[in-house]
Design a protein around this motif. Sequence first.
Motif, PDB file in Angstrom:
ATOM      1  N   LEU A 163       2.364  28.325   2.340  1.00 13.47           N
ATOM      2  CA  LEU A 163       3.357  28.596   1.314  1.00 13.47           C
ATOM      3  C   LEU A 163       4.011  27.284   0.876  1.00 13.47           C
ATOM      4  CD1 LEU A 163       5.132  31.708   2.902  1.00 13.47           C
ATOM      5  CD2 LEU A 163       3.459  31.719   1.053  1.00 13.47           C
ATOM      6  N   LEU A 164       4.472  27.256  -0.363  1.00 16.19           N
ATOM      7  CA  LEU A 164       5.203  26.095  -0.866  1.00 16.19           C
ATOM      8  C   LEU A 164       6.662  26.229  -0.433  1.00 16.19           C
ATOM      9  CD1 LEU A 164       5.504  23.563  -2.609  1.00 16.19           C
ATOM     10  CD2 LEU A 164       5.798  25.053  -4.597  1.00 16.19           C
ATOM     11  N   VAL A 165       7.079  25.384   0.479  1.00 15.12           N
ATOM     12  CA  VAL A 165       8.414  25.479   1.053  1.00 15.12           C
ATOM     13  C   VAL A 165       9.390  24.645   0.232  1.00 15.12           C
ATOM     14  CG1 VAL A 165       9.839  25.042   3.088  1.00 15.12           C
ATOM     15  CG2 VAL A 165       7.476  25.844   3.359  1.00 15.12           C
ATOM     16  N   ILE A 166      10.448  25.301  -0.252  1.00 23.71           N
ATOM     17  CA  ILE A 166      11.517  24.604  -0.969  1.00 23.71           C
ATOM     18  C   ILE A 166      12.774  24.675  -0.110  1.00 23.71           C
ATOM     19  CG2 ILE A 166      12.988  24.591  -3.017  1.00 23.71           C
ATOM     20  CD1 ILE A 166      10.707  25.621  -4.637  1.00 23.71           C
ATOM     21  N   PRO A 167      13.197  23.544   0.463  1.00 24.75           N
ATOM     22  CA  PRO A 167      14.361  23.552   1.349  1.00 24.75           C
ATOM     23  C   PRO A 167      15.672  23.585   0.573  1.00 24.75           C
ATOM     24  CG  PRO A 167      13.507  21.330   1.147  1.00 24.75           C
ATOM     25  CD  PRO A 167      12.577  22.216   0.358  1.00 24.75           C
ATOM     26  N   ASP A 168      16.743  23.900   1.274  1.00 27.42           N
ATOM     27  CA  ASP A 168      18.082  23.862   0.683  1.00 27.42           C
ATOM     28  C   ASP A 168      18.478  22.414   0.383  1.00 27.42           C
ATOM     29  OD1 ASP A 168      18.022  26.521   1.254  1.00 27.42           O
ATOM     30  OD2 ASP A 168      19.708  26.507   2.664  1.00 27.42           O
ATOM     31  N   ASP A 169      19.352  22.256  -0.590  1.00 24.52           N
ATOM     32  CA  ASP A 169      19.960  20.953  -0.817  1.00 24.52           C
ATOM     33  C   ASP A 169      20.903  20.636   0.345  1.00 24.52           C
ATOM     34  OD1 ASP A 169      18.637  20.626  -3.163  1.00 24.52           O
ATOM     35  OD2 ASP A 169      20.418  20.636  -4.452  1.00 24.52           O
ATOM     36  N   LYS A 170      20.917  19.383   0.744  1.00 25.33           N
ATOM     37  CA  LYS A 170      21.837  18.963   1.797  1.00 25.33           C
ATOM     38  C   LYS A 170      23.223  18.736   1.194  1.00 25.33           C
ATOM     39  CE  LYS A 170      18.319  16.825   4.734  1.00 25.33           C
ATOM     40  NZ  LYS A 170      17.901  15.581   5.442  1.00 25.33           N
ATOM     41  N   VAL A 171      24.218  19.219   1.891  1.00 24.93           N
ATOM     42  CA  VAL A 171      25.601  19.092   1.425  1.00 24.93           C
ATOM     43  C   VAL A 171      26.260  17.935   2.161  1.00 24.93           C
ATOM     44  CG1 VAL A 171      27.820  20.245   1.142  1.00 24.93           C
ATOM     45  CG2 VAL A 171      25.703  21.569   0.993  1.00 24.93           C
ATOM     46  N   PRO A 172      26.644  16.882   1.470  1.00 22.95           N
ATOM     47  CA  PRO A 172      27.311  15.759   2.138  1.00 22.95           C
ATOM     48  C   PRO A 172      28.692  16.156   2.655  1.00 22.95           C
ATOM     49  CG  PRO A 172      27.382  15.478  -0.234  1.00 22.95           C
ATOM     50  CD  PRO A 172      26.497  16.661   0.027  1.00 22.95           C
TER      51      PRO A 172
END
Length: 243
Positions: free
Chosen positions: A42-51
């Motif tokens: 599957l094409l994995v799209i991770p969450d954006d990292k929150v600074p």
Amino acid sequence: MNLRKRQRISYYEPDEPNLDEYIFCDSCRDYVYEYCSVHGPLLVIPDDKVPIKHDFPSFVPRAALTIPHVFLHLAPSIIPGAGLGVFSTLTLPQGVQFGPYRGQRTDQVDSMYCWQIYDSNNKPSHVVDAADPNRSNWMRYVNCARRWTEQNLVAFQYQGQLYYRTIKIIPRFTELMVFYGGAFANILHINLSKYNAPTNYAQKFESTTGSESRPTEIIWRDTQWVTAHNALSEAKTFFKRGF
């Protein structure tokens, strides 16, 4: 006394992978271990990292900042009274994996943002509760489809965590929707008797949906396939008020 050397026999049987290690391949219409050797992972799209430090106003919750902004965005849902929803910024192919669903681990269903997680013996293990928008991620904003034609995601458990997967091509600016389970359909005022009913199913040879014309048999097979996937997803309760 001369004893013949006997070959040692091992009675050890390797453990079979449990169901939590399998992923459904949409193209093969079958479950595969970890990934499909024919069609790939599957094409994995991770969450954006929150600074830790950011310039967003304090009233914007952390969950809203975790959305993968290149691919998705938040906007008012097309469902009246549903609050915010998640929309595609770009066209998404079938077979995209989002997640995992983030929240607090608990043993009780204390809110309307809970998913049940099961252990390797298929027994309830714990609940992931995303009620707190500052201790969860953007997946809490995904709304429940009102009919199978709206549904473009399925929820599935993999290695002890819950994910969403696209089951069709999702055009840009389309709201992402999953099915939460029949047990809570009444809360959402969803008529399950009509949820899986193909459009114009009474026609013998073909059904028309918009400008498309497809054989009724194919449409019915699609609804059965979506229904089977939904049955594997545990019921989720849902409620929204803004963020």
